[in-house]
Design an enzyme around this catalytic site. Structure first.
Site, PDB file in Angstrom:
ATOM      1  N   GLY A  92       0.800  -1.223   0.000  1.00 12.27           N
ATOM      2  CA  GLY A  92       0.000   0.000   0.000  1.00 12.27           C
ATOM      3  C   GLY A  92       0.833   1.273   0.000  1.00 12.27           C
ATOM      4  O   GLY A  92       2.054   1.241   0.089  1.00 12.27           O
ATOM      5  N   GLY A  94       2.556   3.828   1.510  1.00 10.35           N
ATOM      6  CA  GLY A  94       3.106   4.116   2.837  1.00 10.35           C
ATOM      7  C   GLY A  94       3.369   5.588   3.061  1.00 10.35           C
ATOM      8  O   GLY A  94       3.402   6.068   4.191  1.00 10.35           O
ATOM      9  N   ARG A  95       3.575   6.301   1.950  1.00 14.92           N
ATOM     10  CA  ARG A  95       3.895   7.731   2.065  1.00 14.92           C
ATOM     11  C   ARG A  95       3.278   8.511   0.909  1.00 14.92           C
ATOM     12  O   ARG A  95       3.826   9.509   0.459  1.00 14.92           O
ATOM     13  CB  ARG A  95       5.392   7.920   2.048  1.00 14.92           C
ATOM     14  N   ASP A 127       9.067   6.499   7.465  1.00 14.79           N
ATOM     15  CA  ASP A 127       8.699   7.798   8.046  1.00 14.79           C
ATOM     16  C   ASP A 127       7.649   8.527   7.226  1.00 14.79           C
ATOM     17  O   ASP A 127       7.180   9.596   7.613  1.00 14.79           O
ATOM     18  CB  ASP A 127       9.945   8.675   8.231  1.00 14.79           C
ATOM     19  N   ARG A 178       2.115  13.958  -8.624  1.00 16.95           N
ATOM     20  CA  ARG A 178       2.225  13.276  -9.906  1.00 16.95           C
ATOM     21  C   ARG A 178       0.857  12.915 -10.461  1.00 16.95           C
ATOM     22  O   ARG A 178      -0.137  12.878  -9.734  1.00 16.95           O
ATOM     23  CB  ARG A 178       3.165  12.088  -9.814  1.00 16.95           C
ATOM     24  N   ARG A 185      -2.148  -1.215 -10.141  1.00 11.03           N
ATOM     25  CA  ARG A 185      -0.913  -1.963 -10.362  1.00 11.03           C
ATOM     26  C   ARG A 185      -1.213  -3.453 -10.368  1.00 11.03           C
ATOM     27  O   ARG A 185      -2.276  -3.870  -9.889  1.00 11.03           O
ATOM     28  CB  ARG A 185       0.060  -1.728  -9.191  1.00 11.03           C
ATOM     29  N   ASP A 254       4.325  -4.395  -7.448  1.00  9.65           N
ATOM     30  CA  ASP A 254       3.615  -3.177  -7.042  1.00  9.65           C
ATOM     31  C   ASP A 254       4.065  -1.979  -7.868  1.00  9.65           C
ATOM     32  O   ASP A 254       3.456  -0.911  -7.781  1.00  9.65           O
ATOM     33  CB  ASP A 254       3.827  -2.892  -5.549  1.00  9.65           C
ATOM     34  N   ASN A 255       5.124  -2.147  -8.657  1.00 10.91           N
ATOM     35  CA  ASN A 255       5.596  -1.049  -9.489  1.00 10.91           C
ATOM     36  C   ASN A 255       5.330  -1.301 -10.968  1.00 10.91           C
ATOM     37  O   ASN A 255       5.983  -0.715 -11.825  1.00 10.91           O
ATOM     38  CB  ASN A 255       7.100  -0.824  -9.255  1.00 10.91           C
ATOM     39  N   ASP A 264       6.818   4.817 -10.587  1.00  8.54           N
ATOM     40  CA  ASP A 264       7.694   4.701  -9.412  1.00  8.54           C
ATOM     41  C   ASP A 264       9.167   4.726  -9.767  1.00  8.54           C
ATOM     42  O   ASP A 264       9.862   3.715  -9.778  1.00  8.54           O
ATOM     43  CB  ASP A 264       7.331   3.465  -8.575  1.00  8.54           C
TER      44      ASP A 264
HETATM   45  P1  AMP Z   1       8.744   1.612  -3.676  1.00  5.11           P
HETATM   46  O1  AMP Z   1       9.835   0.579  -3.754  1.00  5.11           O
HETATM   47  O2  AMP Z   1       9.239   3.024  -3.618  1.00  5.11           O
HETATM   48  O3  AMP Z   1       7.738   1.413  -4.741  1.00  5.11           O
HETATM   49  O4  AMP Z   1       8.026   1.404  -2.269  1.00  5.11           O
HETATM   50  C1  AMP Z   1       7.660   0.166  -1.763  1.00  5.11           C
HETATM   51  C2  AMP Z   1       6.743   0.331  -0.592  1.00  5.11           C
HETATM   52  O5  AMP Z   1       7.394   1.010   0.496  1.00  5.11           O
HETATM   53  C3  AMP Z   1       5.483   1.120  -0.853  1.00  5.11           C
HETATM   54  O6  AMP Z   1       4.479   0.521  -0.101  1.00  5.11           O
HETATM   55  C4  AMP Z   1       5.833   2.495  -0.343  1.00  5.11           C
HETATM   56  O7  AMP Z   1       4.678   3.235   0.006  1.00  5.11           O
HETATM   57  C5  AMP Z   1       6.669   2.160   0.878  1.00  5.11           C
HETATM   58  N1  AMP Z   1       7.600   3.218   1.253  1.00  5.11           N
HETATM   59  C6  AMP Z   1       8.723   3.599   0.607  1.00  5.11           C
HETATM   60  N2  AMP Z   1       9.353   4.586   1.278  1.00  5.11           N
HETATM   61  C7  AMP Z   1       8.616   4.854   2.385  1.00  5.11           C
HETATM   62  C8  AMP Z   1       8.730   5.773   3.488  1.00  5.11           C
HETATM   63  N3  AMP Z   1       9.753   6.625   3.589  1.00  5.11           N
HETATM   64  N4  AMP Z   1       7.763   5.740   4.420  1.00  5.11           N
HETATM   65  C9  AMP Z   1       6.726   4.888   4.346  1.00  5.11           C
HETATM   66  N5  AMP Z   1       6.561   4.009   3.351  1.00  5.11           N
HETATM   67  C10 AMP Z   1       7.486   3.983   2.365  1.00  5.11           C
HETATM   68 MG    MG Z   2       6.186   1.583  -5.527  1.00  4.93          MG
END
Ligand code: AMP
Ligand code: MG
Length: 487
Positions: A92, A94-95, A127, A178, A185, A254-255, A264
């Site tokens: 999901g 996360g940020r 965070d 964005r 996804r 997820d990407n 992403d």
């Molecule tokens: P990503 O590899 O950037 O597509 O992220 C993978 C997962 O990690 C997704 O669920 C993002 O929302 C979560 N995520 C990445 N960075 C952070 C962060 N700094 N705080 C919270 N969730 C994060």
């Molecule tokens: Mg992602």
């Protein structure tokens, strides 16, 4: 009586209404001192938004998610995902937040989404924040991809929040706004499947058909047709990445979008020297997502989509599997066809050029590029010069002069079209050393290098004076490039 001002933007909440099981209403964290770093005015206009209003205090607060227009329901989206091959059932946003859907001036529905807007219920240990550098990287690279004609999410703005973000050091924080044709996804389907609720899966599939692949609705079997449309879109997308030397870096499920847009931008980069083994991401120690493995990684992700879709493919499980396999088997021929056609365009070859001649010619060329550590972008751009009679710039890039001279002679005999080549081989891509330079300067408050880089990469095919540095390969001795996922 005071009249409330018209909202800066009208935001729909279609995802939140249609798929509430996958949407957690949420709000952005306060940004202590928001400062607009970059605004994509042409994109704003395309969305029917007034750039001047987006630059106002209220507009900037919209772009960090702290001023939500009436009627909007910002949500964190739920999805699952295979990360480096391992299933994470609850990933999901996360940020990130989906602010809502905008109908653009052409009548298309597009997601407006924020990244770096604070922790959500999906934040796990994170965070919820993002630093200025990585958000500007996504802005630059996604806009470069768009200008190259490659389907991608777009970047509307980056706003510095005034909040420090702790990474290896303290860094200035930022939010990226964005735009995507949607944020559905492969991982969205995995999430729906894992709930065990087939009606949710069906609603999700219907929504994806409606937004991205409407022709599937008229097919005899709409859900296999949806799968086939995603396979086709991804085969075409990854072929385009390969032709331009783009390395995504984190092709987790997820990407991977259902729309076929690149999404992403984390530890992504463009190849300098051509080498299929190239890995940039510091977390990809096994090289799973190396440049040369991207087609296989995409096919693997699509197999996970097939698994998620199985209950919709047929009521009979054996038949469902047979349909999934049949469609998945179309990936390789589609990819090969898209890549070969693109390579022919890069080489300026006439439509009638014989495959029996072209295929070995291309293989030999890739061998030469790899052996000589030749800069991919510069090489292909130089070739139009060679077609026009000046092969010196091409020869200077390749170590083995006897081999390249022989190759050039055979290629020229096919009658390449130099002008057509200049329309498909970019002069400017976001070269790693220039991206780093621009992001480092921006992090220190100097936005000028970023501006020049954007000027170059958003019109990548037109060579212009003043941008000479942007057309050159990385200086010799540049350290092996690494990108970091702690974004
Ligand atoms: P990503 O590899 O950037 O597509 O992220 C993978 C997962 O990690 C997704 O669920 C993002 O929302 C979560 N995520 C990445 N960075 C952070 C962060 N700094 N705080 C919270 N969730 C994060
Ligand atoms: Mg992602």
């Amino acid at each position: 009586m005071s009249v409330a001002p018209a909202p800066t933007v009208l935001l729909g909440n279609r995802f939140a209404r249609e798929l509430p099981e996958m949407a957690v209403p949420w709000q952005a964290e306060e940004a202590p001192e928001p400062q607009l770093l970059v605004l994509n005015e042409p994109l704003a206009t395309e969305l029917g938004l007034d750039p001047a209003r987006l630059r106002s205090d209220e507009g900037v607060r919209l772009l960090v998610g702290t001023a939500v227009p009436p009627g909007a329901t910002p949500v964190a989206q739920a999805y699952a995902g295979h990360q480096f091959g391992g299933l994470v059932p609850r990933l999901g946003d996360g940020r990130a937040l989906l602010l809502g859907e905008v109908t653009d001036v052409a009548g298309r529905v597009r997601d407006l989404h924020l990244k770096g807007s604070g922790r959500t219920p999906f934040a796990r240990g994170g965070d919820g924040l993002a630093a200025v550098g990585p958000m500007l990287r996504e802005y630059v690279v996604s806009e470069a991809m768009h200008a190259l004609g490659i389907p991608t999410t777009r970047s509307l703005a980056v706003v510095a929040t005034g909040r420090a973000v702790r990474r290896e050091t303290l860094l200035p924080g930022a939010v990226l706004a964005r735009v995507a044709s949607s944020h559905l996804r492969v991982g969205s389907f995995q999430f729906a499947r894992l709930t065990g609720d087939v009606e949710l899966l069906r609603r999700l599939a219907d929504s994806a058909i409606g937004r991205h692949h409407p022709a599937a609705a008229d097919a005899e079997h709409p859900y296999p047709a949806l799968f086939e449309a995603v396979v086709a879109a991804q085969a075409d997308l990854v072929a385009r990445w390969m032709l331009v030397g783009f390395v995504h870096g984190v092709m987790n499920t997820d990407n991977m979008t259902i729309s076929g847009e690149t999404i992403d931008y984390g530890p992504c980069a463009f190849l300098d020297a051509y080498d299929p083994a190239t890995v940039y991401s510091s977390i990809d120690s096994g090289g799973r997502y190396r440049y040369g493995n991207q087609p296989l990684a995409a096919e693997w992700d699509l197999a996970r989509l097939a698994e998620a879709l199985l209950p919709l493919l047929s009521d009979d499980q054996d038949e469902a599997i047979a349909r999934a396999v049949e469609v998945l088997d179309t990936f390789r021929p589609r990819y090969e066809a898209a890549w070969s056609a693109g390579m022919r365009r890069k080489l300026g070859l006439p439509a009638g050029a014989d495959d029996a001649v072209v295929t070995p010619l291309v293989e030999e060329l890739l061998g030469l590029l790899e052996a000589g550590h030749v800069d991919l972008t510069s090489f292909f751009r130089s070739l139009s010069g060679a077609a026009r009679g000046d092969a010196e710039p091409t020869r200077r890039l390749v170590l083995d002069l006897a081999a390249i001279d022989g190759w050039l002679a055979r290629w020229r005999a096919l009658g390449p079209d130099a002008d057509a080549m200049d329309r498909v081989n970019p002069v400017y891509v976001p070269r790693n050393h220039l991206v780093e330079e621009a992001l480092a300067a921006a992090t220190e408050g100097d936005l000028a290098p970023l501006g020049r880089l954007l000027e170059a990469v958003t019109a990548p095919y037109d060579e212009r004076p003043g941008l000479e540095r942007h057309a050159l390969p990385a200086p010799a001795g540049s350290a092996a490039y690494r990108t970091f996922c702690g974004t």
